[in-house]
Design a protein around this motif. Sequence first.
Motif: not given
Ligand code: TMP
Length: 215
Positions: A41, A69, A100, A103
């Motif tokens: 995700e 998201v 979520t 972040y």
């Molecule tokens: P990843 O690089 O680990 O695949 O994650 C994607 C990016 O998305 C990571 O920086 C965290 C962000 N993210 C959010 O901001 N909100 C969310 O709900 C999710 C699942 C990821």
Amino acid sequence: MKKGGLFISFEGIDGAGKSTHIDGLTQAFRAQGRAVTLTREPGGTPLAEKIRAMVLNDPMDAMTEALLVFAARRDHLQQVIEPALMRGDVVLCDRFTDATFAYQGGGRGFDLETLLIMERWVQTKRGLEGDFIRNPDLTVWFDLAPEIAAQRLAGARIPDKFEAQPLEFFRRVSEGYRQRMNASPGRFARIDADQAREAVWLDVLKSVIARSWLV
Ligand code: TMP
């Protein structure tokens, strides 16, 4: 060993080093005869992957980010996660709703009460014993100081919108994860990610073996 569906998510700030361990667990479960659905995700379906590209690259406010998201998550749950759990698969998901809260909630400062409402909307599931909110059976949280994660990320690749955030942002993200763990301690395994890769892997494995999901 648990035979029914199993849902495990992996969390941590960018650079915490979850990927190799997710691959390792995939192999470990398959070696013991379990069908594994490996997913992530935001993403995991064609629609959710399109949303991922927007969330990771396009400027937007925190509420838009949260709505997107959760929209991606809804599609992912309907199309992939729930059917896989119904089949009895082990679902290994690189990030889920805790991200979520960490972040958008911690990092961006978006209202946590509103996120709880969205979580209930999107993840409520009708079960035999009444409604429940679908969340992982286990969340493996790779806890790493933001300073160290930043060193690991430096020069690794062109940073996306989140990876380009300052240390202070990731301190708030970490605090967001800590709060989610404190709210549901039984669901979390906190892994000290500031160790040699092999030591981190052993801790990951232990967290699953302790629950009798692997032998
Ligand atoms: P990843 O690089 O680990 O695949 O994650 C994607 C990016 O998305 C990571 O920086 C965290 C962000 N993210 C959010 O901001 N909100 C969310 O709900 C999710 C699942 C990821």
